[in-house]
Design a protein around this motif. Structure first.
Motif, PDB file in Angstrom:
ATOM      1  N   ALA A  89     -15.136 -17.223 100.474  1.00  0.00           N
ATOM      2  CA  ALA A  89     -14.084 -16.301 100.607  1.00  0.00           C
ATOM      3  C   ALA A  89     -13.164 -16.207  99.318  1.00  0.00           C
ATOM      4  CB  ALA A  89     -13.296 -16.486 101.861  1.00  0.00           C
ATOM      5  N   ALA A  90     -12.932 -17.206  98.967  1.00  0.00           N
ATOM      6  CA  ALA A  90     -12.050 -17.438  97.685  1.00  0.00           C
ATOM      7  C   ALA A  90     -12.844 -16.676  96.366  1.00  0.00           C
ATOM      8  CB  ALA A  90     -11.573 -18.802  97.177  1.00  0.00           C
ATOM      9  N   LEU A  91     -14.142 -16.824  96.144  1.00  0.00           N
ATOM     10  CA  LEU A  91     -14.988 -16.188  95.222  1.00  0.00           C
ATOM     11  C   LEU A  91     -14.949 -14.713  95.618  1.00  0.00           C
ATOM     12  CD1 LEU A  91     -17.065 -16.603  93.160  1.00  0.00           C
ATOM     13  CD2 LEU A  91     -18.965 -16.443  94.953  1.00  0.00           C
ATOM     14  N   ARG A  92     -15.033 -14.185  96.568  1.00  0.00           N
ATOM     15  CA  ARG A  92     -14.997 -12.767  97.018  1.00  0.00           C
ATOM     16  C   ARG A  92     -13.883 -12.008  96.631  1.00  0.00           C
ATOM     17  NH1 ARG A  92     -18.125 -12.735 102.389  1.00  0.00           N
ATOM     18  NH2 ARG A  92     -17.228 -10.820 102.637  1.00  0.00           N
ATOM     19  N   ASP A  93     -12.765 -12.775  96.736  1.00  0.00           N
ATOM     20  CA  ASP A  93     -11.119 -12.291  96.486  1.00  0.00           C
ATOM     21  C   ASP A  93     -11.016 -11.944  95.011  1.00  0.00           C
ATOM     22  OD1 ASP A  93      -8.661 -11.665  96.160  1.00  0.00           O
ATOM     23  OD2 ASP A  93      -8.261 -12.939  97.684  1.00  0.00           O
ATOM     24  N   PRO A  94     -10.917 -10.627  94.739  1.00  0.00           N
ATOM     25  CA  PRO A  94     -10.956 -10.342  93.289  1.00  0.00           C
ATOM     26  C   PRO A  94      -9.749 -10.802  92.573  1.00  0.00           C
ATOM     27  CG  PRO A  94     -10.503  -8.385  94.636  1.00  0.00           C
ATOM     28  CD  PRO A  94     -11.094  -9.428  95.444  1.00  0.00           C
ATOM     29  N   VAL A  95      -8.431 -10.931  93.371  1.00  0.00           N
ATOM     30  CA  VAL A  95      -7.325 -11.603  92.796  1.00  0.00           C
ATOM     31  C   VAL A  95      -7.491 -13.033  92.391  1.00  0.00           C
ATOM     32  CG1 VAL A  95      -4.884 -11.935  93.315  1.00  0.00           C
ATOM     33  CG2 VAL A  95      -6.000  -9.919  94.237  1.00  0.00           C
ATOM     34  N   GLN A  96      -8.038 -13.813  93.380  1.00  0.00           N
ATOM     35  CA  GLN A  96      -8.201 -15.092  93.212  1.00  0.00           C
ATOM     36  C   GLN A  96      -9.399 -15.595  91.990  1.00  0.00           C
ATOM     37  OE1 GLN A  96      -8.375 -17.996  96.325  1.00  0.00           O
ATOM     38  NE2 GLN A  96      -8.296 -16.189  97.915  1.00  0.00           N
ATOM     39  N   ARG A  97     -10.376 -14.623  91.992  1.00  0.00           N
ATOM     40  CA  ARG A  97     -11.332 -14.676  91.101  1.00  0.00           C
ATOM     41  C   ARG A  97     -10.630 -14.524  89.664  1.00  0.00           C
ATOM     42  NH1 ARG A  97     -14.481 -11.316  93.437  1.00  0.00           N
ATOM     43  NH2 ARG A  97     -14.742  -9.619  92.199  1.00  0.00           N
ATOM     44  N   ARG A  98     -10.023 -13.440  89.493  1.00  0.00           N
ATOM     45  CA  ARG A  98      -9.193 -13.494  88.200  1.00  0.00           C
ATOM     46  C   ARG A  98      -8.461 -14.670  87.914  1.00  0.00           C
ATOM     47  NH1 ARG A  98      -8.788  -7.861  90.013  1.00  0.00           N
ATOM     48  NH2 ARG A  98      -6.775  -8.246  90.804  1.00  0.00           N
ATOM     49  N   ALA A  99      -7.727 -15.267  88.571  1.00  0.00           N
ATOM     50  CA  ALA A  99      -6.879 -16.487  88.575  1.00  0.00           C
ATOM     51  C   ALA A  99      -7.785 -17.661  88.257  1.00  0.00           C
ATOM     52  CB  ALA A  99      -6.113 -16.616  89.702  1.00  0.00           C
ATOM     53  N   PHE A 100      -8.902 -17.823  88.875  1.00  0.00           N
ATOM     54  CA  PHE A 100      -9.899 -18.667  88.505  1.00  0.00           C
ATOM     55  C   PHE A 100     -10.455 -18.658  87.084  1.00  0.00           C
ATOM     56  CE2 PHE A 100     -10.958 -19.218  93.152  1.00  0.00           C
ATOM     57  CZ  PHE A 100     -10.215 -20.318  93.472  1.00  0.00           C
ATOM     58  N   VAL A 101     -10.581 -17.575  86.620  1.00  0.00           N
ATOM     59  CA  VAL A 101     -11.130 -17.123  85.437  1.00  0.00           C
ATOM     60  C   VAL A 101     -10.046 -17.449  84.341  1.00  0.00           C
ATOM     61  CG1 VAL A 101     -11.989 -15.284  83.880  1.00  0.00           C
ATOM     62  CG2 VAL A 101     -12.800 -15.606  86.117  1.00  0.00           C
ATOM     63  N   ARG A 130     -23.380  -9.798  97.012  1.00  0.00           N
ATOM     64  CA  ARG A 130     -21.890  -9.878  96.659  1.00  0.00           C
ATOM     65  C   ARG A 130     -21.711 -11.104  95.866  1.00  0.00           C
ATOM     66  NH1 ARG A 130     -19.524  -9.341 102.915  1.00  0.00           N
ATOM     67  NH2 ARG A 130     -19.307  -6.917 102.776  1.00  0.00           N
ATOM     68  N   TYR A 131     -22.402 -12.111  95.964  1.00  0.00           N
ATOM     69  CA  TYR A 131     -22.347 -13.161  95.257  1.00  0.00           C
ATOM     70  C   TYR A 131     -22.733 -13.168  93.902  1.00  0.00           C
ATOM     71  CZ  TYR A 131     -23.503 -18.077  93.428  1.00  0.00           C
ATOM     72  OH  TYR A 131     -23.639 -19.165  92.638  1.00  0.00           O
ATOM     73  N   ILE A 132     -23.835 -12.255  93.392  1.00  0.00           N
ATOM     74  CA  ILE A 132     -24.339 -12.025  91.989  1.00  0.00           C
ATOM     75  C   ILE A 132     -23.281 -11.202  91.542  1.00  0.00           C
ATOM     76  CG2 ILE A 132     -26.096 -10.594  90.888  1.00  0.00           C
ATOM     77  CD1 ILE A 132     -27.926 -11.650  93.052  1.00  0.00           C
ATOM     78  N   ALA A 133     -22.672 -10.140  92.153  1.00  0.00           N
ATOM     79  CA  ALA A 133     -21.551  -9.260  91.619  1.00  0.00           C
ATOM     80  C   ALA A 133     -20.333  -9.861  91.191  1.00  0.00           C
ATOM     81  CB  ALA A 133     -21.394  -8.400  92.496  1.00  0.00           C
ATOM     82  N   THR A 134     -20.002 -10.941  92.083  1.00  0.00           N
ATOM     83  CA  THR A 134     -18.882 -11.663  91.793  1.00  0.00           C
ATOM     84  C   THR A 134     -18.735 -12.765  90.630  1.00  0.00           C
ATOM     85  OG1 THR A 134     -19.317 -13.227  93.592  1.00  0.00           O
ATOM     86  CG2 THR A 134     -17.864 -11.248  94.089  1.00  0.00           C
ATOM     87  N   ALA A 163     -27.155 -13.725  87.161  1.00  0.00           N
ATOM     88  CA  ALA A 163     -25.911 -14.055  87.473  1.00  0.00           C
ATOM     89  C   ALA A 163     -25.630 -15.682  87.005  1.00  0.00           C
ATOM     90  CB  ALA A 163     -25.514 -14.131  89.001  1.00  0.00           C
ATOM     91  N   ALA A 164     -26.763 -16.299  86.872  1.00  0.00           N
ATOM     92  CA  ALA A 164     -26.587 -17.822  86.620  1.00  0.00           C
ATOM     93  C   ALA A 164     -27.893 -18.118  85.489  1.00  0.00           C
ATOM     94  CB  ALA A 164     -26.545 -18.945  87.770  1.00  0.00           C
ATOM     95  N   GLY A 165     -27.697 -18.915  84.824  1.00  0.00           N
ATOM     96  CA  GLY A 165     -28.704 -19.484  83.837  1.00  0.00           C
ATOM     97  C   GLY A 165     -29.525 -20.798  84.195  1.00  0.00           C
ATOM     98  N   GLY A 166     -28.765 -21.400  85.485  1.00  0.00           N
ATOM     99  CA  GLY A 166     -29.391 -22.383  85.999  1.00  0.00           C
ATOM    100  C   GLY A 166     -29.209 -22.874  87.371  1.00  0.00           C
ATOM    101  N   LEU A 167     -30.115 -23.520  88.122  1.00  0.00           N
ATOM    102  CA  LEU A 167     -29.942 -23.948  89.501  1.00  0.00           C
ATOM    103  C   LEU A 167     -29.915 -25.341  89.663  1.00  0.00           C
ATOM    104  CD1 LEU A 167     -32.984 -21.461  91.035  1.00  0.00           C
ATOM    105  CD2 LEU A 167     -30.197 -21.055  91.185  1.00  0.00           C
ATOM    106  N   CYS A 168     -29.261 -25.668  90.643  1.00  0.00           N
ATOM    107  CA  CYS A 168     -29.190 -27.356  91.195  1.00  0.00           C
ATOM    108  C   CYS A 168     -29.175 -27.502  92.643  1.00  0.00           C
ATOM    109  CB  CYS A 168     -27.893 -27.717  90.418  1.00  0.00           C
ATOM    110  SG  CYS A 168     -27.531 -29.642  90.693  1.00  0.00           S
ATOM    111  N   HIS A 169     -29.890 -28.290  93.126  1.00  0.00           N
ATOM    112  CA  HIS A 169     -30.146 -28.453  94.490  1.00  0.00           C
ATOM    113  C   HIS A 169     -30.759 -29.833  94.483  1.00  0.00           C
ATOM    114  CE1 HIS A 169     -34.183 -26.645  94.264  1.00  0.00           C
ATOM    115  NE2 HIS A 169     -33.618 -25.489  93.842  1.00  0.00           N
ATOM    116  N   GLY A 170     -30.925 -30.108  96.104  1.00  0.00           N
ATOM    117  CA  GLY A 170     -31.559 -31.389  96.076  1.00  0.00           C
ATOM    118  C   GLY A 170     -33.317 -31.141  96.200  1.00  0.00           C
TER     119      GLY A 170
END
Length: 281
Positions: A89-101, A130-134, A163-170
């Motif tokens: 939800a924080a990632l999808r919020d444009p105001v919060q996203r700008r603050a993180f950036v 939505r994830y890719i766009a944000t 959207a990303a240059g790399g992936l990480c998971h188990g």
């Protein structure tokens, strides 16, 4: 708990990450990385609920202090990766996203790891779009982005669409990240290990051994869903059962390598036609 900077009597607190803390946690992390000749070190960060969470400021200062400590002790060549761990939800919020950036803009780090609670391999098509766009907003920082805790076709899509240059998971696990339990008190109990999971690449699903056996008992299932790659499982299902994590790692690696060989402008089309379409059929 055996780390040189660990507190033997309690968990680390935000105060421990202060550059002026008596225990010098940041300095110990830097010296450990230098002594062990690491090429990169992950900055100590928290799960941040939103862009106004006080822990975000703690994490940003800690990353700055880590860079200074590395440089001071001779680790100028050691890179820093910053993990931004936030709710979807924080990632999808444009105001919060700008603050993180904005907050990350002046921090000395080399790669940004995005660990998004509530997102992963089971993402819906809408959630994935939505994830890719944000995530593209974080490209303004000019640092590589790693999609952390994202596996399966969803992870490949994140890479294919740039959207990303790399992936990480188990290995055959942790293809989705969920921090919802982190803010709840422990319920007690615990113990035991996770049930063994087997990747069925043709379905893009991790199945338990029981589920796998049930599937393979169906007519023609072995022919359609067993691993037919002689470089991975020469004896088919028997080898997959014997070493499911090896099978998983080889198949995921092949998928990523296939995308890497395709020019960037054609990766999305390659993903849709060569990786997604066969699973949908």
């Amino acid at each position: 708990k055996a780390a040189p900077w660990a507190n033997p009597n309690a968990v680390l607190s935000p105060d421990d990450l202060s550059p002026t803390a008596n225990r010098d946690v940041i300095g110990q992390i830097a010296r450990f990385a230098i002594e062990n000749r690491f090429h990169a070190v992950l900055a100590p960060t928290h799960f941040v609920q939103n862009s106004t969470d006080p822990l975000l400021a703690v994490d940003l200062r800690a990353a700055e202090a880590l860079r200074k400590a590395l440089d001071r002790h001779g680790g100028q060549a050691i890179g820093i990766d910053y993990s931004l761990t936030i709710p979807n939800a924080a990632l999808r919020d444009p105001v919060q996203r700008r603050a993180f950036v904005a907050g990350l803009g002046n921090i000395p780090y080399d790669n940004l790891w995005l660990r998004i609670s509530g997102f992963g391999a089971d993402a819906t098509a809408t959630g994935l779009r939505r994830y890719i766009a944000t995530v593209f907003d974080f490209h303004n920082l000019g640092r590589p982005v790693v999609a952390d805790g994202v596996g399966g076709l969803a992870g490949l899509a994140v890479v294919a669409f740039g959207a990303a240059g790399g992936l990480c998971h188990g290995a055959a696990e942790k293809e989705r990240f969920d921090a919802s339990s982190w803010t709840k008190p422990p319920t007690g109990g615990g113990g035991g290990g996770r049930e063994k999971r087997v990747l069925v690449e043709g379905l893009d699903r991790l199945l338990s051994v029981k589920q796998m056996d049930l599937l393979m008992a169906a007519p023609s299932a072995r022919r359609h869903f067993s691993c037919n790659d002689p470089n991975c499982c020469p004896r088919g299902l028997d080898d997959t059962r014997k070493n499911p994590k090896g099978h998983y790692l080889r198949q995921r690696q092949q998928q990523v390598e296939a995308l890497s060989r395709v020019p960037e402008l054609r990766r999305a089309q390659h993903y849709l036609e060569q990786q997604l379409a066969p699973v949908r059929q």
